[in-house]
Motif scaffolding. Sequence first.
Motif, short mmCIF file in Angstrom:
data_model
loop_
_atom_site.label_atom_id
_atom_site.label_comp_id
_atom_site.label_asym_id
_atom_site.label_seq_id
_atom_site.Cartn_x
_atom_site.Cartn_y
_atom_site.Cartn_z
N ASP A 1 96.28 39.34 25.26
CA ASP A 1 97.41 38.45 25.80
C ASP A 1 98.63 39.29 25.82
O ASP A 1 99.30 39.31 26.95
CB ASP A 1 97.71 37.09 25.03
CG ASP A 1 96.75 36.37 25.22
OD1 ASP A 1 96.22 36.18 26.33
OD2 ASP A 1 96.35 35.52 24.35
N GLU A 2 98.72 40.34 24.87
CA GLU A 2 99.98 41.12 24.81
C GLU A 2 100.03 42.17 25.96
O GLU A 2 100.93 42.42 26.41
CB GLU A 2 99.99 42.11 23.49
CG GLU A 2 100.20 41.08 22.36
CD GLU A 2 98.66 40.46 21.71
OE1 GLU A 2 97.72 41.39 21.62
OE2 GLU A 2 98.55 39.34 21.70
N GLU A 3 98.81 42.42 26.48
CA GLU A 3 98.62 43.43 27.39
C GLU A 3 98.84 42.86 28.86
O GLU A 3 99.05 43.57 29.88
CB GLU A 3 97.40 44.05 27.41
CG GLU A 3 97.29 45.10 26.32
CD GLU A 3 95.86 45.40 26.13
OE1 GLU A 3 95.52 46.80 25.58
OE2 GLU A 3 94.72 44.64 26.29
N LEU A 4 99.18 41.49 29.08
CA LEU A 4 99.71 40.73 30.05
C LEU A 4 101.05 40.70 30.16
O LEU A 4 101.60 39.86 31.13
CB LEU A 4 99.03 39.60 30.33
CG LEU A 4 97.58 39.64 30.73
CD1 LEU A 4 96.68 38.34 30.32
CD2 LEU A 4 97.26 40.05 32.00
N THR B 1 88.28 36.99 22.80
CA THR B 1 89.57 37.03 22.83
C THR B 1 90.61 37.59 23.86
O THR B 1 91.68 37.92 23.85
CB THR B 1 90.14 37.80 21.39
OG1 THR B 1 89.52 38.96 21.74
CG2 THR B 1 89.42 37.12 20.05
N PHE B 2 89.58 38.23 24.98
CA PHE B 2 90.40 38.71 26.07
C PHE B 2 90.32 38.00 27.09
O PHE B 2 89.81 36.93 27.30
CB PHE B 2 89.45 39.97 26.45
CG PHE B 2 89.46 41.27 25.12
CD1 PHE B 2 90.61 41.89 24.87
CD2 PHE B 2 88.14 41.13 24.40
CE1 PHE B 2 90.51 42.77 24.20
CE2 PHE B 2 88.21 42.37 23.25
CZ PHE B 2 89.44 42.93 22.98
N LYS B 3 91.09 38.54 28.18
CA LYS B 3 91.38 38.00 29.57
C LYS B 3 90.75 38.95 30.81
O LYS B 3 90.91 40.02 30.35
CB LYS B 3 92.58 37.67 29.98
CG LYS B 3 93.45 36.41 29.09
CD LYS B 3 93.81 35.22 29.70
CE LYS B 3 94.10 34.10 29.04
NZ LYS B 3 95.11 34.15 28.15
N ARG C 1 102.37 44.34 40.16
CA ARG C 1 103.74 44.35 40.63
C ARG C 1 104.56 43.88 39.35
O ARG C 1 105.77 44.42 39.31
CB ARG C 1 103.94 43.27 41.55
CG ARG C 1 103.64 43.90 42.90
CD ARG C 1 103.82 42.56 43.88
NE ARG C 1 103.27 42.71 45.33
CZ ARG C 1 102.74 42.27 46.12
NH1 ARG C 1 102.49 40.79 45.80
NH2 ARG C 1 102.17 42.51 47.34
N TYR C 2 104.05 43.12 38.52
CA TYR C 2 104.76 42.60 37.30
C TYR C 2 104.50 43.12 35.78
O TYR C 2 105.30 42.95 35.17
CB TYR C 2 104.89 41.17 37.54
CG TYR C 2 105.21 40.43 38.91
CD1 TYR C 2 106.68 40.67 39.18
CD2 TYR C 2 104.42 39.89 39.79
CE1 TYR C 2 106.84 40.50 40.52
CE2 TYR C 2 104.90 39.66 40.95
CZ TYR C 2 106.10 39.59 41.59
OH TYR C 2 106.33 39.41 42.69
N CYS C 3 103.38 43.43 35.61
CA CYS C 3 102.84 43.70 34.21
C CYS C 3 103.64 44.79 33.71
O CYS C 3 103.79 45.94 34.31
CB CYS C 3 101.29 43.94 34.30
SG CYS C 3 100.74 44.18 32.60
N LYS C 4 104.32 44.74 32.76
CA LYS C 4 104.94 45.56 31.94
C LYS C 4 104.40 46.95 31.06
O LYS C 4 104.93 47.43 30.63
CB LYS C 4 106.20 44.99 30.94
CG LYS C 4 107.32 44.26 31.70
CD LYS C 4 108.04 43.50 30.59
CE LYS C 4 109.09 42.39 31.63
NZ LYS C 4 110.17 43.25 32.66
#
Length: 705
Positions: free
Chosen positions: A219-222, A238-240, A254-257
């Motif tokens: 989740d944090e990587e999104l 636990t992953f996406k 475009r948007y992932c930080k």
Amino acid sequence: MIVMNQESGNLNQITQKTTERDILFSQLFQQTHTLHTLTVDNLNAVRQFFPQNNSELSDYVQKAQNEAQYSLDLVSKIPSHLRDFDNTFYALDAAETLIYSRRRAVESISKTHPDSSFRNEGTACKDQLVEFSLNLFSSKSVYNMYNEAYQNIEKYGVSLSKEKEDYMKWKMQSLRAEGLHLEEKEYLQVKALKTDINRLESFFLKNIDEDRSFILVSDEELLGVPESTINSLIKENTFKKITCQYPHYFPVMRYCKVEKTRQSLYRAFESRAAEKNVPILKELIQKRDRLANLIGYASFAHLDIFDQLAQTPEAVEKFILSLKDGIQGKFKSEIEQLTKELPDGISLDENNCIKPWDLMYLQEDYKKTHYSVNEIALQQYFPFERTLKKIMTMFEEMFSLEIEIIDTKNKGLWNTPGWILAVKDKANKGRIAGHIILDPFPREGKFPHGYCFDVLSPCRLPSGDVNPAIVLLMVNFTPPSEMRESILRHDELVVLFHELGHAFHQLLGNAEMPSRSGYHIQRDALEWPSRLFEFLMWEKENLKKFGEHFETNLPVPDELIDAKINSKNATSGVTFARFFYLSMFSLKCFLGGVENPKLLREEIEKDFLPNIACDPQINKEASFLHLAEHFYRSKFYAYFWADVFAFDSYDHIIDQQKRGISNVWLKFRELVLDHGGGLNPNDQALQFLGRLPAVETYLKKISSE
Ligand SMILES: [Zn+2]
């Protein structure tokens, strides 16, 4: 009984004799005009043109094959000395076009039918028809028939219309380009190579289609990815799971930080199908080289380009280099802008280059800070059905048409949602020009891109009669939800106009030769109308006219439109420089002797895109589907050649309108669209613009701020 004149064999000279030969010509006349007597002029007839179930489908395929076989049998019975243009060139062209239309109807099943087993059946039947048609019309005996007719026409100095004359010369050249003039032994080699090449091409495309590359992230990587995208991701423990499908790929890039996420997804995306397609591409290049040499061309690109407007790879290379030079200034200034104030978390690499997985993020950030475009707010003003009505009213006025929008109430082509547009031609006594079947929303198994399918072309008889056309327009716009009707994003509106450009070209372009009717022109002019129509969605006046808030019915606020229009060329330098690099790569791949396409691509990439790092870990060429796509192969440049026509035409239209000339669009219809492929696009441009299109206008427009 009405039969043909026996001595000339001319299908248009009718006498009252009844010899065996007269009967043959009479049968041939009737058979040749099957296409013109298909009067698909109402909704029922449109539906009936498409087989609806398995038993209809097998009858349909059988009928299509019988029709083609019967035509060929009739043509082959004509004694050599009586062969002429109409009874050989025209008759075979009509027969080939008829089976092509039938094949397109079958292919529509494979691209859009909701039932997967019927779709598969459609694909198998389409392949069967392609092979049948190829075997029937591409043989040495058929080549001999054409050649006999050609010799007679030359010998007697028969005068033909310009369109027929052009067609005949092209046909003879393209038969030779198929190797049909060669001795049997060489011809068999050509045939075997072609079979191999076709197989390699379809594997290449299938491997891209079937690629299911993905990455797994926490989740944090999104961080930064829009909520709606995150909600559409499938959970794995636990992953996406982020797939390489567009609805995932673009929002994440475009948007992932998180750089690691962007980097992994970029590498997964740009290496799709690599394992299988890297060796396939090498083999494809080798075999295409050999094929071209056997037929007598210097390279495959020479063979692939000879009948295009560009004519030679040398002209294409010069063209691409002029585009590269022309865009350089804009490219450089954008790179400066993008790297001047790097957003948090973004850094350049050790050579001061932008990392390729940061590019889209930087472009998006730049647009957001400098143009304040609000796509989501703008979308609220374009409810699909209401907007469509207004758009059609505009086209009615522009092209002197009458368009009825039939809401099929979920009983479209396959009982699927959509509309059918029935188009009447007011400029031609209100004749029915044809039907556009609009299939607007995505569904499981439907073709995922925009595509305008030329199901039936409008062919002109010597009497001037034209049969109505059928167009299937497939797009995948934002569907309606339980909460609200479908509302369109600006880029979806642009796609709609693009595909309508193809649709009206297909509907209005009636030529003398059946295979040149509709939008069947040179590939490097094909996108002329569609790219021209896109401009209409960048005009403030039109956006004002079409827009109304889907709930409040209020007009679109000026600032939303202005911001969008101002952002049009925000990062056009980078975008077009990438297109031009791919054009050069698709050309050079097939200029002969390329052993390592990855290396070639990297060389060109570095040359065309300085200051953007070239990632050695990717194999972009393995998923560059145009390389294997029948219409493109070495011709990716074709999009931009046509762009030059479109951009200059738009400039001309605006200029004429400023001078108070109001019917310029109707002129475009008459001098361009109405010709279909019956007149060389250069001549169409000469008629419309009074000169050939200028590359400078194009470069000026794509590099303006
Ligand atoms: Zn297009």
